[in-house]
Write an enzyme that holds these catalytic residues in place. Sequence first.
Site, PDB file in Angstrom:
ATOM      1  N   LYS A   1       9.356 -24.299 119.933  1.00  0.00           N
ATOM      2  CA  LYS A   1      10.473 -23.971 120.836  1.00  0.00           C
ATOM      3  C   LYS A   1      11.806 -24.239 120.139  1.00  0.00           C
ATOM      4  CE  LYS A   1       7.681 -24.666 124.943  1.00  0.00           C
ATOM      5  NZ  LYS A   1       7.253 -25.511 126.054  1.00  0.00           N
TER       6      LYS A   1
ATOM      7  N   ASP B   1      12.014 -23.281 132.906  1.00  0.00           N
ATOM      8  CA  ASP B   1      10.575 -23.000 132.941  1.00  0.00           C
ATOM      9  C   ASP B   1      10.206 -22.326 134.267  1.00  0.00           C
ATOM     10  OD1 ASP B   1       9.144 -23.554 130.630  1.00  0.00           O
ATOM     11  OD2 ASP B   1       9.018 -25.707 131.034  1.00  0.00           O
TER      12      ASP B   1
ATOM     13  N   GLN C   1       8.306 -31.067 128.733  1.00  0.00           N
ATOM     14  CA  GLN C   1       7.051 -30.581 128.166  1.00  0.00           C
ATOM     15  C   GLN C   1       5.879 -31.222 128.904  1.00  0.00           C
ATOM     16  OE1 GLN C   1       6.696 -28.172 125.700  1.00  0.00           O
ATOM     17  NE2 GLN C   1       4.510 -28.325 126.144  1.00  0.00           N
TER      18      GLN C   1
END
Length: 283
Positions: free
Chosen positions: A52, A119, A96
Amino acid sequence: MQLLDGKLTANKIKKQLKLEVEMLKEKYNRVPHLAIVLVGEVEASHIYVRNKIKACQFVGMDVTLIQKDNTITTQDLKTLIHNLNNDDNIDGIIVQLPLPKHIDEQQIINVINSNKDVDGFGIENKGKLFSGLPCLKSATPYGIIKLLEEYNIDCVGKNAVVVGRSNIVGKPMSIMLLDKHATVTICHSKTKNLQEITKQADILVVAIGRAKFITKDMVKQGAVVIDVGMNRDENGLCGDVDFEDVKEIVGYITPVPGGVGPLTITMLLNNTIEAFKSKFKEA
Ligand SMILES: NC(=O)c1ccc[n+]([C@@H]2O[C@H](COP(=O)([O-])OP(=O)(O)OC[C@H]3O[C@@H](n4cnc5c(N)ncnc54)[C@H](OP(=O)(O)O)[C@@H]3O)[C@@H](O)[C@H]2O)c1
């Protein structure tokens, strides 16, 4: 059979995003900034986060990694996220997953300001998605929609079957396919006669985390097969679909690796840019 090349599509979108970041920099004198919170030492998470960061750097975005060890308390993690919510220099925040067992993941994700929840995992963005309102969309299913669009695969009136009902893939995928006017069936571990249902699918999306689970007796001739799974077997990385077994009968299929994965990261970048623009009412 035609391969749905996620890597190629992701690279194409990333080049467009890079140009967009350059334009935003000229206009606002700063670039979108993603904060990544990484807790603990799960090796796969460290690899995903590294990828990422690399992708952010490729498009010219700022990225800040905040690492905490897995003894962090829920309260301290919430405070960290509150601080990022209040930081005007941060446009997107991701935590995460997975988090250590003592922390309630959904509770933490819901602390992220919905305008920075790139997200799209928080309840506000999920609720908006469900209601057909503009929102930050979960990156994996959003990437799959982009891939279908790239290959001009029309969903209108098609039978779409989604195997897996997770909050991050299966459920939002079903809504996005519904929004594309497909007739959607969602299957899961308690589904009876799974094979009968998957065989009816014009578009089959599989997100279950079971190596090579879908075999040719479960797939309709000419179907579009999207394999979200990322598993390891004795030969290395593989999907939820037995690629070698189904490849002669499908119309289109995503490879693993090189299919859905690269698009997930790309749509995360896209969402961070969207979050930045909406701050300036540009979206
Ligand atoms: N490529 C990417 O970017 C990306 C992104 C996210 C996830 N993934 C991969 O996608 C896979 C799924 O991830 P996830 O987070 O959605 O998984 P998850 O949260 O573990 O959910 C798995 C889903 O599959 C269903 N399932 C399990 N076994 C089944 C079976 N035998 N028949 C039918 N349904 C079954 C489960 O049903 P129940 O609800 O009944 O338990 C559940 O709904 C994993 O391999 C993951 O690594 C890849």
